[in-house]
Enzyme design. Structure first.
Site, PDB file in Angstrom:
ATOM      1  N   THR A  73       0.842  -1.196   0.000  1.00 29.97           N
ATOM      2  CA  THR A  73       0.000   0.000   0.000  1.00 29.97           C
ATOM      3  C   THR A  73       0.883   1.253   0.000  1.00 29.97           C
ATOM      4  O   THR A  73       0.634   2.199  -0.764  1.00 29.97           O
ATOM      5  CB  THR A  73      -0.918  -0.001   1.247  1.00 29.97           C
ATOM      6  OG1 THR A  73      -1.723  -1.184   1.209  1.00 29.97           O
ATOM      7  CG2 THR A  73      -1.804   1.220   1.299  1.00 29.97           C
ATOM      8  N   ASN A 152      -5.345  -9.967  -7.605  1.00 28.79           N
ATOM      9  CA  ASN A 152      -5.341 -10.713  -6.345  1.00 28.79           C
ATOM     10  C   ASN A 152      -6.547 -11.634  -6.182  1.00 28.79           C
ATOM     11  O   ASN A 152      -6.446 -12.698  -5.601  1.00 28.79           O
ATOM     12  CB  ASN A 152      -5.279  -9.747  -5.159  1.00 28.79           C
ATOM     13  CG  ASN A 152      -6.189  -8.557  -5.316  1.00 28.79           C
ATOM     14  OD1 ASN A 152      -6.085  -7.815  -6.297  1.00 28.79           O
ATOM     15  ND2 ASN A 152      -7.086  -8.358  -4.385  1.00 28.79           N
ATOM     16  N   GLN A 180       1.064  -9.479  -6.250  1.00 25.46           N
ATOM     17  CA  GLN A 180       0.648 -10.881  -6.348  1.00 25.46           C
ATOM     18  C   GLN A 180       1.511 -11.697  -7.304  1.00 25.46           C
ATOM     19  O   GLN A 180       1.428 -12.927  -7.298  1.00 25.46           O
ATOM     20  CB  GLN A 180      -0.815 -10.961  -6.808  1.00 25.46           C
ATOM     21  CG  GLN A 180      -1.803 -10.482  -5.769  1.00 25.46           C
ATOM     22  CD  GLN A 180      -1.903 -11.411  -4.553  1.00 25.46           C
ATOM     23  OE1 GLN A 180      -1.424 -12.550  -4.569  1.00 25.46           O
ATOM     24  NE2 GLN A 180      -2.503 -10.915  -3.493  1.00 25.46           N
ATOM     25  N   HIS A 202       4.848  -9.814   2.420  1.00 30.36           N
ATOM     26  CA  HIS A 202       4.113 -10.936   3.021  1.00 30.36           C
ATOM     27  C   HIS A 202       3.361 -11.792   2.014  1.00 30.36           C
ATOM     28  O   HIS A 202       2.693 -12.751   2.388  1.00 30.36           O
ATOM     29  CB  HIS A 202       3.168 -10.447   4.119  1.00 30.36           C
ATOM     30  CG  HIS A 202       1.968  -9.690   3.635  1.00 30.36           C
ATOM     31  ND1 HIS A 202       0.720 -10.239   3.605  1.00 30.36           N
ATOM     32  CD2 HIS A 202       1.826  -8.429   3.172  1.00 30.36           C
ATOM     33  CE1 HIS A 202      -0.150  -9.345   3.153  1.00 30.36           C
ATOM     34  NE2 HIS A 202       0.509  -8.237   2.881  1.00 30.36           N
ATOM     35  N   THR A 238      14.134   5.636  10.549  1.00 30.17           N
ATOM     36  CA  THR A 238      15.114   4.559  10.797  1.00 30.17           C
ATOM     37  C   THR A 238      14.601   3.248  10.212  1.00 30.17           C
ATOM     38  O   THR A 238      13.442   2.884  10.384  1.00 30.17           O
ATOM     39  CB  THR A 238      15.378   4.428  12.321  1.00 30.17           C
ATOM     40  OG1 THR A 238      15.851   5.704  12.771  1.00 30.17           O
ATOM     41  CG2 THR A 238      16.399   3.354  12.617  1.00 30.17           C
ATOM     42  N   CYS A 326     -20.295  -9.864   2.966  1.00 27.75           N
ATOM     43  CA  CYS A 326     -21.644 -10.054   3.482  1.00 27.75           C
ATOM     44  C   CYS A 326     -21.784  -9.253   4.775  1.00 27.75           C
ATOM     45  O   CYS A 326     -21.099  -9.531   5.751  1.00 27.75           O
ATOM     46  CB  CYS A 326     -21.859 -11.539   3.743  1.00 27.75           C
ATOM     47  SG  CYS A 326     -23.572 -11.917   4.037  1.00 27.75           S
TER      48      CYS A 326
HETATM   49  N1  PLP Z   1      -1.959  -4.826  -4.095  1.00 28.23           N
HETATM   50  C1  PLP Z   1      -2.402  -6.070  -4.288  1.00 28.23           C
HETATM   51  C2  PLP Z   1      -2.557  -6.592  -5.678  1.00 28.23           C
HETATM   52  C3  PLP Z   1      -2.706  -6.881  -3.198  1.00 28.23           C
HETATM   53  O1  PLP Z   1      -3.144  -8.128  -3.396  1.00 28.23           O
HETATM   54  C4  PLP Z   1      -2.544  -6.350  -1.900  1.00 28.23           C
HETATM   55  C5  PLP Z   1      -2.914  -7.166  -0.715  1.00 28.23           C
HETATM   56  O2  PLP Z   1      -3.801  -8.002  -0.771  1.00 28.23           O
HETATM   57  C6  PLP Z   1      -2.085  -5.042  -1.758  1.00 28.23           C
HETATM   58  C7  PLP Z   1      -1.789  -4.310  -2.883  1.00 28.23           C
HETATM   59  C8  PLP Z   1      -1.912  -4.412  -0.411  1.00 28.23           C
HETATM   60  O3  PLP Z   1      -0.932  -5.062   0.325  1.00 28.23           O
HETATM   61  P1  PLP Z   1      -0.604  -4.591   1.815  1.00 28.23           P
HETATM   62  O4  PLP Z   1      -1.874  -4.726   2.584  1.00 28.23           O
HETATM   63  O5  PLP Z   1       0.463  -5.518   2.252  1.00 28.23           O
HETATM   64  O6  PLP Z   1      -0.170  -3.192   1.749  1.00 28.23           O
END
Ligand code: PLP
Length: 380
Positions: A73, A152, A180, A202, A238, A326
């Site tokens: 993000t 995603n 992804q 992650h 940092t 939902c």
């Molecule tokens: N962009 C894509 C395509 C993602 O799948 C995701 C997380 O699902 C993100 C951005 C955002 O990742 P994060 O929450 O690690 O910033």
């Protein structure tokens, strides 16, 4: 109690044991500030530079073109707002697609409230952008094209190379959110023709809380944060040495094991689909073209079964996610499935199943059994 089988690797991945091992000395012993000139500081600076080279290796760029951030993000924000603010005096048009993650669309919405104009390119029934539509959307004041590498939710891979060529011909900066795709399919920045590329730790077996942004040398990106000047001023503060070391190792491992991981993820996904189809026949509807899809992702609807009921019914045994939300009994279809023009019933029945590099046959066979029983029980 037996742990449920995890088949939601697009949501997040566990930390790879090799990655964890690499991080431990930085958790236990190496606490120095990388900006300090004495040895415990210097060794941490060296660890960050090693990680930078490892990330660069995976996407085929120069180490100095990698900037560490806290997540995808943040990388998307830096890329999109950074390009927007660097050009805002003259030109204010941005092209994106209708199926981006909120980490892109919300940034675009924010910029549109600050006078930028955004064109959202539609997708076909499988979630693919047509490069011609991108070309036709270009205006004299277009400053940025931002289109994700792979989606995603459904896994569809975008024609990044073709869009990259169009961007280059028109001298427009091109960003792709590769959160992804990194580690799952090839992500060579030169072949793709991108100027900026987002990486999420992650999603590739590094910890949560670390990401990176590739910025091609010479691309003008305005700084969004101001402070001590770390990451050449692009991400002052940092450094998160522990997680940076983890991301570096994760990229090295992803590069080393790329073919094997890709084959395993795909074999697991295909075994799952074959198992489902062989027992449920045409009650199984695949939403995408699997020839043009991430090797680990299956977006699938089970006719006459609510995705929410299914995911929660099996959650003690198998973990998957849904293509709809939902709230208070009302189902809202994801914007991605809407953009693909998937009818409401199919979208409300859509689940996302995503395999990992260590997923084994036994897990898949168990998941098939659980899914088939649940679908039979829940069919209305
Ligand atoms: N962009 C894509 C395509 C993602 O799948 C995701 C997380 O699902 C993100 C951005 C955002 O990742 P994060 O929450 O690690 O910033």
């Amino acid at each position: 109690m037996k742990k449920p089988i995890y088949l939601d690797y697009n949501a997040t991945t566990p930390i790879d044991p090799e990655v964890a091992t690499e991080m431990i000395p930085y958790i236990e012993s190496f606490y120095g500030n990388p900006s300090s000139s004495y040895s415990v500081g210097r060794s941490n600076k060296e660890a960050i530079e090693k990680a930078r080279a490892q990330v660069a290796g995976l996407i085929n760029c120069q180490p100095e073109e990698i900037y560490f951030t806290s997540c995808a993000t943040e990388s998307n924000n830096l890329a999109i707002k950074g390009i927007a603010w660097a050009n805002s005096k003259k030109e204010r048009h941005i092209i994106t697609s209708e199926i981006e993650h909120p980490a892109v669309t919300e940034v675009c919405k924010y910029l549109s409230s600050h006078g930028f104009e955004i064109t959202y390119i539609p997708v076909d029934e499988y979630g693919r952008v047509d490069p011609k539509d991108v070309e036709n959307a270009i205006r004299p004041d277009t400053i940025l094209i931002t289109i994700m590498h792979a989606n995603n939710e459904v896994g569809t891979i975008q024609p990044i190379q073709e869009i990259g060529a169009i961007a280059r011909q028109n001298n427009i900066v091109f960003h792709t959110d590769a959160s992804q795709s990194v580690g799952k399919i090839e992500t060579d920045v030169d072949k793709m023709g991108v100027d900026l590329l987002t990486i999420a730790g992650h999603k590739l077996y590094a910890p949560k809380g670390i990401g990176a942004l590739y910025i091609r040398n010479g691309t003008r990106v305005e700084n969004l944060m101001h402070g001590g000047g770390q990451e050449k001023g692009k991400r002052p503060g940092t450094e998160n040495v522990i997680h940076t070391v983890g991301l570096g190792k994760a990229c090295e491992v992803a590069m080393r094991d790329f073919k094997e991981n890709q084959q395993n993820m795909k074999a697991s996904r295909d075994r799952l689909l074959n198992g489902l189809v062989s027992q449920l026949g045409n009650q199984v509807h695949v939403n995408v073209n699997l020839e043009n899809c991430l090797p680990n992702t299956l977006s699938v609807a089970f006719e006459k079964v609510s995705a929410h009921s299914l995911a929660s019914f099996i959650s003690g045994e198998v973990l998957i996610s849904t293509g709809s939300a939902c709230h208070s009994g009302e189902t809202t279809i994801s914007s991605v499935l809407q953009a693909m023009n998937i009818d409401f019933r199919t979208a409300a029945a859509t689940v996302r199943i995503s395999t990992g590099k260590h997923t084994i046959k036994e897990e898949i066979d168990f998941a098939v059994e659980v899914l088939v029983n649940a679908v039979k029980k829940l069919s209305i």
